[in-house]
Design a protein around this motif. Structure first.
Motif, PDB file in Angstrom:
ATOM      1  N   GLU A   1       1.996   6.796  -6.931  1.00 17.97           N
ATOM      2  CA  GLU A   1       1.197   7.789  -7.307  1.00 17.97           C
ATOM      3  C   GLU A   1       1.628   9.160  -7.101  1.00 17.97           C
ATOM      4  O   GLU A   1       1.233  10.161  -7.617  1.00 17.97           O
ATOM      5  CB  GLU A   1      -0.325   7.513  -6.571  1.00 17.97           C
TER       6      GLU A   1
ATOM      7  N   ASP B   1       0.859  -1.179  -0.114  1.00 16.43           N
ATOM      8  CA  ASP B   1       0.059   0.091   0.064  1.00 16.43           C
ATOM      9  C   ASP B   1       1.096   1.231  -0.016  1.00 16.43           C
ATOM     10  O   ASP B   1       0.495   2.150  -1.014  1.00 16.43           O
ATOM     11  CB  ASP B   1      -1.151   0.071   1.198  1.00 16.43           C
TER      12      ASP B   1
ATOM     13  N   THR C   1       2.586   1.674  -3.503  1.00 15.00           N
ATOM     14  CA  THR C   1       1.528   2.177  -4.466  1.00 15.00           C
ATOM     15  C   THR C   1       1.289   3.732  -4.219  1.00 15.00           C
ATOM     16  O   THR C   1       1.238   4.426  -5.210  1.00 15.00           O
ATOM     17  CB  THR C   1       0.089   1.479  -4.260  1.00 15.00           C
ATOM     18  N   GLU C   2       1.116   4.219  -3.039  1.00 15.06           N
ATOM     19  CA  GLU C   2       0.956   5.515  -2.808  1.00 15.06           C
ATOM     20  C   GLU C   2       2.067   6.282  -3.119  1.00 15.06           C
ATOM     21  O   GLU C   2       2.129   7.417  -3.787  1.00 15.06           O
ATOM     22  CB  GLU C   2       0.642   5.575  -1.211  1.00 15.06           C
TER      23      GLU C   2
END
Length: 80
Positions: A39, A32, A35-36
């Motif tokens: 982004e 997580d 992924t953040e």
């Protein structure tokens, strides 16, 4: 169009968040967080692109007017 200061403030805020995420990621692999982080990198890159575009517009003027003028000058050179 955003102001340069607003864009810089947003870049700084997101960069601080990115530092936090890198510290969390250094504690151990977390999908997580990874992924953040990815982004966030894309968002910061887009903000830098916008920053460059706004600076160019402030310095040289509207892009469409510049392109139109360049095309006109090119036509004049070919005609001469």
């Amino acid at each position: 169009m955003s102001t340069l200061q607003n864009i810089r403030d947003e870049i700084e805020r997101l960069s601080d968040r990115r530092v936090e995420l890198w510290h969390r990621l250094s504690d151990g692999r977390d999908p997580d967080v990874a992924t953040e982080l990815k982004e966030l990198d894309h968002t910061i890159e887009a903000l830098w692109d916008e920053h460059r575009r706004v600076r160019a517009t402030l310095r040289f003027g509207d892009r469409s007017k510049l392109v139109a003028r360049a095309r006109m000058e090119e036509r004049l050179e070919r005609a001469a």
